[in-house]
Design an enzyme around this catalytic site. Structure first.
Site, PDB file in Angstrom:
ATOM      1  N   LYS A  13     -29.345  -8.997   6.470  1.00 15.37           N
ATOM      2  CA  LYS A  13     -29.797  -8.321   5.936  1.00 15.37           C
ATOM      3  C   LYS A  13     -31.143  -7.935   5.380  1.00 15.37           C
ATOM      4  O   LYS A  13     -31.961  -8.282   5.003  1.00 15.37           O
ATOM      5  CB  LYS A  13     -29.328  -6.765   6.893  1.00 15.37           C
ATOM      6  CG  LYS A  13     -28.939  -6.302   7.882  1.00 15.37           C
ATOM      7  CD  LYS A  13     -27.827  -4.941   7.500  1.00 15.37           C
ATOM      8  CE  LYS A  13     -27.352  -4.520   6.747  1.00 15.37           C
ATOM      9  NZ  LYS A  13     -25.197  -5.216   7.439  1.00 15.37           N
ATOM     10  N   ARG A  88     -25.508   4.025   8.486  1.00 19.55           N
ATOM     11  CA  ARG A  88     -24.613   3.180   8.867  1.00 19.55           C
ATOM     12  C   ARG A  88     -23.185   4.272   9.464  1.00 19.55           C
ATOM     13  O   ARG A  88     -22.364   3.206   9.899  1.00 19.55           O
ATOM     14  CB  ARG A  88     -23.594   2.670   7.354  1.00 19.55           C
ATOM     15  CG  ARG A  88     -23.753   1.339   7.019  1.00 19.55           C
ATOM     16  CD  ARG A  88     -23.279   1.087   5.869  1.00 19.55           C
ATOM     17  NE  ARG A  88     -23.102  -0.541   5.571  1.00 19.55           N
ATOM     18  CZ  ARG A  88     -23.393  -1.062   4.688  1.00 19.55           C
ATOM     19  NH1 ARG A  88     -24.419  -0.900   4.134  1.00 19.55           N
ATOM     20  NH2 ARG A  88     -23.310  -2.502   4.313  1.00 19.55           N
TER      21      ARG A  88
END
Ligand code: AMP
Length: 215
Positions: A13, A88
Site C-alpha cells: 500500500k 482498518r
C-alpha cells in the site's frame, strides 16, 4: 480523486500510494507514518500508539479517527487524497463516510491490493526501512549495499516487522480489516488489484484499474 488503498500489511500500500501521489499530485496520508513520526518525536500520541503497534495490535478507533479527521480538514486535501492504512475497521470506515459527507466529499475508488499470506510474511520479514527518508528495501529482492539507504542513512528493521508481531498483524488484518472488502464491494467502488510481482507491475495494475493506463 479521493482514494483508499486497502490490503494486508506488506501488500505494498505504502509503495503504491507514494507513486500514485506523485502521478496524481494529491497527498499521501498514511496513519502508520503519522504514528511512527509521533513515536520518533516522543509525543504523547506516539507513546500511546507505540504501546499497540509494538504488539501488532491496532491503535484504538477513537484515536485513529481523530487523526484522520484533522488531516483531511487541511487545505491540501481539497483536490483529493490517498488514504493508506485507513480505514482498518468497519467503525473507521463508517466514521470516514460521515466526516467526508459533512464536507460534501466522498471516496471515488477503493483499491484492494490482494496478496497471499505467505508472500506477505516473506515481504515483511525481509523488509528494511530508512529511518531518514522512509525508503524501503528487501534483503533478497531489493537489497541495499552495506545496509545503507541511497540517502546515506543506516537501514533498520521496523519493530513490528519481527516474526511474532507479523503473525499478529496478519491475524488482525483478517479479523478486523478484511471485512471492509465486503463493506466496499456493496458500495460498488471496489477495484481488486493483484500485487504479487514487481512494484512496477503492481502499479501498472492499479493504474489500469483506475482507467489511467499509459501514464
Ligand atoms: P502501517 O504502516 O500502515 O503498516 O501501520 C503500522 C501500525 O500502525 C499498524 O500495525 C497499527 O498498529 C497502526 N495503525 C496504522 N493505521 C491504523 C489504523 N487505521 N487503525 C488502527 N491502527 C493503525
Amino acid at each position: 480523486m479521493n482514494l483508499i488503498l486497502l490490503g494486508a500489511p506488506g501488500a505494498g500500500k505504502g509503495t503504491q500510494a507514494f507513486e500514485l501521489s506523485k502521478i496524481l499530485q494529491i497527498p499521501h496520508i498514511s496513519t502508520g507514518d503519522i504514528f511512527r513520526d509521533n513515536i520518533k518525536r516522543n509525543t504523547e500520541l506516539g507513546a500511546i500508539a507505540n504501546s499497540y503497534i509494538s504488539k501488532g495490535e491496532l491503535v484504538p478507533d477513537e484515536i485513529t479517527i481523530g487523526i484522520v479527521r484533522d488531516r483531511l480538514s487541511q487545505a491540501d486535501c481539497d483536490k483529493g487524497f490517498i488514504l493508506d492504512g485507513f480505514p482498518r475497521s468497519i467503525p473507521q470506515a463508517e466514521a470516514l463516510e460521515r466526516m467526508l459527507g459533512e464536507s460534501g466529499r466522498k471516496i471515488d475508488w477503493i483499491i484492494n491490493i490482494v496478496v497471499d499470506d505467505d508472500i506477505i510474511v516473506e515481504r515483511l520479514s525481509y523488509r528494511r526501512v530508512c529511518p531518514a527518508c522512509g525508503d524501503t528495501y528487501h534483503l533478497k529482492f531489493n537489497p541495499a549495499e552495506g545496509n545503507m539507504c541511497k540517502c546515506g542513512s543506516q537501514l533498520v528493521q521496523r519493530n513490528d516487522d519481527r516474526a511474532d508481531v507479523i503473525r499478529h498483524r496478519i491475524e488482525e488484518y483478517h479479523k478486523t480489516t478484511e471485512p471492509l472488502v465486503e463493506f466496499y464491494r456493496h458500495r460498488g467502488k471496489l477495484l481488486n488489484v493483484r500485487s504479487e510481482n514487481s512494484i512496477s507491475e503492481s502499479l501498472q495494475n492499479t493504474l489500469y484499474a483506475l482507467g489511467l493506463k499509459g501514464i
